[in-house]
Design an enzyme around this catalytic site. Structure first.
Site, PDB file in Angstrom:
ATOM      1  CE  LYS A 133     -12.311  27.597  -5.268  1.00 27.87           C
ATOM      2  NZ  LYS A 133     -13.254  27.265  -6.363  1.00 27.87           N
ATOM      3  CG  ASN A 165     -16.676  27.927  -5.445  1.00 32.64           C
ATOM      4  OD1 ASN A 165     -15.525  28.008  -5.041  1.00 32.64           O
ATOM      5  ND2 ASN A 165     -16.972  27.640  -6.696  1.00 32.64           N
ATOM      6  CD  GLU A 198     -15.273  21.123 -13.580  1.00 31.81           C
ATOM      7  OE1 GLU A 198     -15.045  20.690 -12.439  1.00 31.81           O
ATOM      8  OE2 GLU A 198     -14.991  22.275 -13.938  1.00 31.81           O
ATOM      9  CG  ASP A 246      -9.908  22.056 -12.295  1.00 33.03           C
ATOM     10  OD1 ASP A 246     -10.204  21.300 -11.364  1.00 33.03           O
ATOM     11  OD2 ASP A 246     -10.624  23.007 -12.659  1.00 33.03           O
ATOM     12  CD  GLU A 248     -11.315  27.985  -9.713  1.00 35.00           C
ATOM     13  OE1 GLU A 248     -12.283  27.538  -9.085  1.00 35.00           O
ATOM     14  OE2 GLU A 248     -10.897  27.532 -10.787  1.00 35.00           O
ATOM     15  CG  HIS A 292      -7.765  23.792 -19.019  1.00 30.78           C
ATOM     16  ND1 HIS A 292      -8.451  24.863 -19.529  1.00 30.78           N
ATOM     17  CD2 HIS A 292      -7.979  23.827 -17.681  1.00 30.78           C
ATOM     18  CE1 HIS A 292      -9.041  25.517 -18.544  1.00 30.78           C
ATOM     19  NE2 HIS A 292      -8.785  24.899 -17.405  1.00 30.78           N
ATOM     20  CD1 TRP A 299      -9.344  29.935 -15.608  1.00 32.37           C
ATOM     21  CD2 TRP A 299     -10.749  31.664 -15.751  1.00 32.37           C
ATOM     22  NE1 TRP A 299      -9.800  30.206 -14.336  1.00 32.37           N
ATOM     23  CE2 TRP A 299     -10.671  31.262 -14.389  1.00 32.37           C
ATOM     24  CE3 TRP A 299     -11.577  32.741 -16.074  1.00 32.37           C
ATOM     25  CZ2 TRP A 299     -11.385  31.890 -13.371  1.00 32.37           C
ATOM     26  CZ3 TRP A 299     -12.297  33.368 -15.057  1.00 32.37           C
ATOM     27  CH2 TRP A 299     -12.193  32.954 -13.719  1.00 32.37           C
ATOM     28  CD  GLU A 352     -18.905  25.571  -8.685  1.00 30.40           C
ATOM     29  OE1 GLU A 352     -19.512  26.291  -7.869  1.00 30.40           O
ATOM     30  OE2 GLU A 352     -17.888  25.940  -9.293  1.00 30.40           O
ATOM     31  NE  ARG A 353     -17.611  23.715 -12.913  1.00 32.93           N
ATOM     32  CZ  ARG A 353     -17.698  24.597 -13.892  1.00 32.93           C
ATOM     33  NH1 ARG A 353     -18.549  24.427 -14.896  1.00 32.93           N
ATOM     34  NH2 ARG A 353     -16.976  25.680 -13.874  1.00 32.93           N
ATOM     35  CD  GLU A 383     -10.849  18.552  -4.101  1.00 37.38           C
ATOM     36  OE1 GLU A 383     -10.509  19.126  -3.054  1.00 37.38           O
ATOM     37  OE2 GLU A 383     -11.357  19.156  -5.072  1.00 37.38           O
TER      38      GLU A 383
HETATM   39  C1  GCV Z   1     -15.822  24.511  -6.823  1.00 40.87           C
HETATM   40  C2  GCV Z   1     -12.794  23.870 -11.061  1.00 40.87           C
HETATM   41  C3  GCV Z   1     -14.276  23.901 -11.278  1.00 40.87           C
HETATM   42  C4  GCV Z   1     -14.957  24.825 -10.285  1.00 40.87           C
HETATM   43  C5  GCV Z   1     -14.585  24.372  -8.868  1.00 40.87           C
HETATM   44  C6  GCV Z   1     -13.064  24.438  -8.738  1.00 40.87           C
HETATM   45  C7  GCV Z   1     -12.567  23.971  -7.391  1.00 40.87           C
HETATM   46  O1  GCV Z   1     -12.228  25.087 -11.426  1.00 40.87           O
HETATM   47  O2  GCV Z   1     -14.565  24.271 -12.595  1.00 40.87           O
HETATM   48  O3  GCV Z   1     -16.340  24.743 -10.499  1.00 40.87           O
HETATM   49  O4  GCV Z   1     -15.208  25.178  -7.895  1.00 40.87           O
HETATM   50  O5  GCV Z   1     -12.493  23.590  -9.721  1.00 40.87           O
HETATM   51  O6  GCV Z   1     -12.188  22.815  -7.307  1.00 40.87           O
HETATM   52  O7  GCV Z   1     -12.573  24.733  -6.449  1.00 40.87           O
END
Ligand code: GCV
Length: 716
Positions: A303, A226, A409, A381, A307, A537, A559, A183-184, A403
């Site tokens: 997490k 995730n 990203e 973010d 989301e 964003h 979003w 992811e990313r 973090e």
């Molecule tokens: C792991 C952002 C990213 C998501 C990521 C999320 C997070 O929204 O786009 O891909 O998911 O951050 O940090 O949990």
């Protein structure tokens, strides 16, 4: 014919002789150990004749092997490693338990488990350099430090260095999935080959551990936040255990992201309610199972209720209820829970920037002592620029860990050259004023402000199977800078960049000075061409790569870029003052006052906190619209300057990596222009003013930019 052939051979020989040695692809990172200049070799050789190290500690054995490998390469001389007698110029490694180290009477007691000393000493009457610590891993860190000094040309005679990490948990967070997608992630597939583990391992795992140990990283969360519940099943625990075995002597502990609903998904429980005794018992048994396989397992990262991820709020329980239940499961084994504060819900009509604070601040003091709350650097973010997260300094009874995102990203993926050291440093140096002036974020993170012993800093990894590890040569610098700043959050990003550039390419000052300058400016460049003056964003849907400030049709309001920039006929920006969402009130009063007043807010954060008229007069004397366009132009011009500068540095870099970076910069130049043109074309529809003199119109009309689609961009 013969003449042409000979000319060709001569040309190739000349090229090989003139260029800095052999072709390189970036795999060696900053641990290249290519021969130093002859004069430097001559200077260091008498100070590095042999390595004397006890053989019983696996980390010290690794330290000795690394010194042997590094010094032999750098000095073009065999620097043998053995447990034997000291020769003049030897490097002596060991802990206080070692007789020869104990005899030196060094002050080891204040070093903790991971700190180290490097000193010029005399052993048995002979000059030597000692690297001493309270653990083998401390010695390993010291060995990498000594190598860095030699790599960057720093003197090592009459040396006296004491280094102790200011932060306890220095972790990478891999957002790696079990199918090897990341992811990313923009550097190829995940380096964890879950399918082949545990039977088959990749030599990269060892090089990964070496690289991390060289910058003091001491933990790795292997899987995406995730998370899939499968990561907690027996086969995957065995796979994680294999990685833990490889990483252990490098001082790296393994952690796992835990999926909240795992008890339901794995074992068919009816609920994942944290206050249900069966759920607590399930996690306790799961923790016992993991610790049986991985005795030094670090703990869980979670997490939850973010989301779409499940969490304790699904059962009307708080984040503290959830975190504490998991914490109780790992506590008997010495494990911890890192609970993320990245939460926001579209059902909540409040400004998204407010939501994490509103959720977590009331929980201050309610977390168990082996929980640490993990907070992103900013409240939205990982944007190119965010003011520091208002939770820093606002939860004095709770340890908070940082973090950062190392993978870029929102900053052009691996394609754009952006040195994040500057971003990390800016956040860490920000003053929360929580306990008066000097209450920096760095001091929240290192625990000194509020007296916490449990401290941490996590970086979302940018590592993949690409040959150069990070998707581009310069993104290695971001991994490197993260590690160094996690060790010392007050270290200088500029100094770190210089070390990295010296070790990675060349220590010639004629190279290092311009490259460091370029790296330090690169972050401001990306802010300028993507999101100047506090905008945020604004990226297109899904992939987060190109511009999409016009996007207004996504199912969740928060979003959509239009939610964030709020451009209209009068002006642009998000009013987070008293007249708007009042998110500014989440900061300590001096900060809130400064940010909340349009006359005192730094211009870099202007549109983050204020909705500002297009004709507002800026410090430059320009009106806002003209300033905005000028910043976009400045960003594009800076990338052109980076290209021109890098082109002049060919004599210092091997041809392959030089050309590689050149190609990436060409893409960045094109895309900086794209960001600038698309954004200006769009915002002009609100500002309805001419572009400032000398600023060219966008290359295309707005419809052109709106019609661009990238369905296969990574992360879509
Ligand atoms: C792991 C952002 C990213 C998501 C990521 C999320 C997070 O929204 O786009 O891909 O998911 O951050 O940090 O949990």
């Amino acid at each position: 014919m013969f003449g042409a052939c000979r000319a060709l051979i001569l040309a190739v020989v000349a090229l090989l002789a003139s260029g800095p040695a052999m072709a390189e692809d970036g795999y060696d990172l900053w641990l290249r150990y290519r021969p130093l200049a002859d004069s430097a070799q001559a200077r260091y050789r008498p100070l590095a004749t042999a390595i004397a190290a006890p053989q019983d500690d696996p980390s010290i054995r690794i330290a000795a092997a690394e010194l042997h490998r590094g010094l032999t390469g750098l000095l073009r001389a065999d620097v043998p490693a053995s447990a034997d007698a000291i020769a003049p110029g030897a490097i002596l490694l060991g802990t206080g338990g070692d007789r020869r180290i104990a005899a030196l009477g060094l002050p080891l007691s204040t070093l903790g488990r991971e700190g180290y000393l490097i000193r010029s000493v005399r052993v048995d009457g002979k000059p030597a350099t000692v690297i001493a610590a309270n653990s083998g891993v401390g010695v390993l860190y010291g060995a990498f430090h000594l190598l860095r000094l030699v790599q960057t040309g720093d003197p090592i005679d009459r040396i006296d260095i004491r280094s102790v990490p200011k932060v306890e948990l220095r972790l990478l967070n891999h957002w790696d999935n079990l199918d090897r997608s990341v992811e990313r992630g923009y550097a190829g597939q995940s380096i964890w080959d879950w399918w082949k583990l545990p039977d088959i391992t990749n030599p990269r795992y060892v090089d990964y551990a070496r690289a991390n140990a060289s910058i003091g990283i001491n933990g790795t969360v292997l899987n995406n936040v995730n998370a899939k519940a499968d990561s907690l099943t027996a086969p995957y625990i065995a796979k994680a255990a294999k990685l833990a075995d490889i990483f252990r002597p490098y001082g790296i502990r393994v952690y796992l992201s835990a999926r909240w609903s795992a008890p339901i998904e794995i074992s068919g429980l009816k609920t994942a309610d944290p206050l249900d005794p069966a759920v607590a018992a399930w996690w306790k048994a799961k923790a016992d199972e993991i610790y049986a396989a991985i005795p030094d397992f670090g703990g869980f990262l979670v997490k939850a209720n973010s989301e779409g991820q499940p969490g304790p709020q699904d059962y009307h329980r708080s984040h503290a209820d959830g975190a504490n239940m998991l914490a109780a499961a790992v506590k008997p084994h010495g494990g911890i829970v890192m609970w993320r504060a990245f939460v926001y819900a579209h059902e909540n009509p409040d400004d998204r920037a407010r939501q994490a604070y509103d959720e977590f601040k009331p929980l201050d003091g309610r977390f168990a002592d082996n929980v640490i709350v993990q907070v992103k650097n900013g409240a939205i973010d990982f944007q190119p620029r965010e003011p520091f997260h208002p939770l820093f300094g606002a939860m004095p009874k709770t340890p908070l860990m940082m973090e950062f995102q190392i993978t870029k990203e929102y900053l052009g993926f691996a394609t754009h050259l952006v040195y994040l050291g500057a971003l990390f440093e800016e956040t860490l140096a920000s003053d929360t004023f929580a306990k008066g002036k000097g209450s920096t974020v760095a001091r929240v993170i290192d625990g000194s402000l509020e007296g916490h012993a449990r401290t941490g800093m996590a970086g979302v990894a940018n590592i993949g199977v690409d040959r150069n590890w990070t998707g581009s040569q310069f993104d290695q610098a971001n991994w490197y800078a993260f590690g160094r700043l996690a060790w010392d959050p007050e270290a200088s990003a500029r100094r770190i960049a210089a070390d990295w550039a010296g070790m990675t390419f060349s220590t010639d000052p004629a190279f290092v000075a311009p490259v460091v300058d370029m790296m330090m400016r690169s972050r401001e460049a990306v802010v300028d061409y993507m999101t100047p003056l506090g905008l945020h964003h604004l990226m297109a849907t899904g992939h987060h790569y190109g511009p999409g400030p016009w996007v207004d049709d996504l199912e969740r309001p928060d979003w959509n870029p239009v939610y964030y920039h709020r451009a209209d006929a009068q002006g642009i920006g998000f009013d987070r003052t008293k007249t708007g969402s009042n998110a500014v009130a989440q900061y300590a009063p001096p900060v809130a006052r400064q940010l909340g007043d349009i006359r005192t807010v730094p211009e870099r954060d202007l549109l983050w906190f204020h909705h500002v008229r297009w004709d507002h007069r800026m410090a430059s004397g320009r009106i806002l619209w003209d300033e905005l366009v000028t910043r976009y132009d400045r960003g594009v011009a800076e990338v052109a300057a980076m290209r021109a500068r890098w082109a002049t540095l060919a004599p210092y870099v091997d041809a392959d990596r030089h050309a590689d970076v050149m190609r990436f910069l060409a893409v960045q130049a094109r895309e900086a222009q794209w960001w600038r043109d698309a954004s200006i074309a769009y915002f002009a529809t609100f500002a309805r003013r001419p572009l400032p003199a000398g600023s060219p119109p966008p290359a295309h009309d707005l419809d052109y930019y709106k019609a661009l689609r990238f369905p296969y961009a990574p992360g879509n």
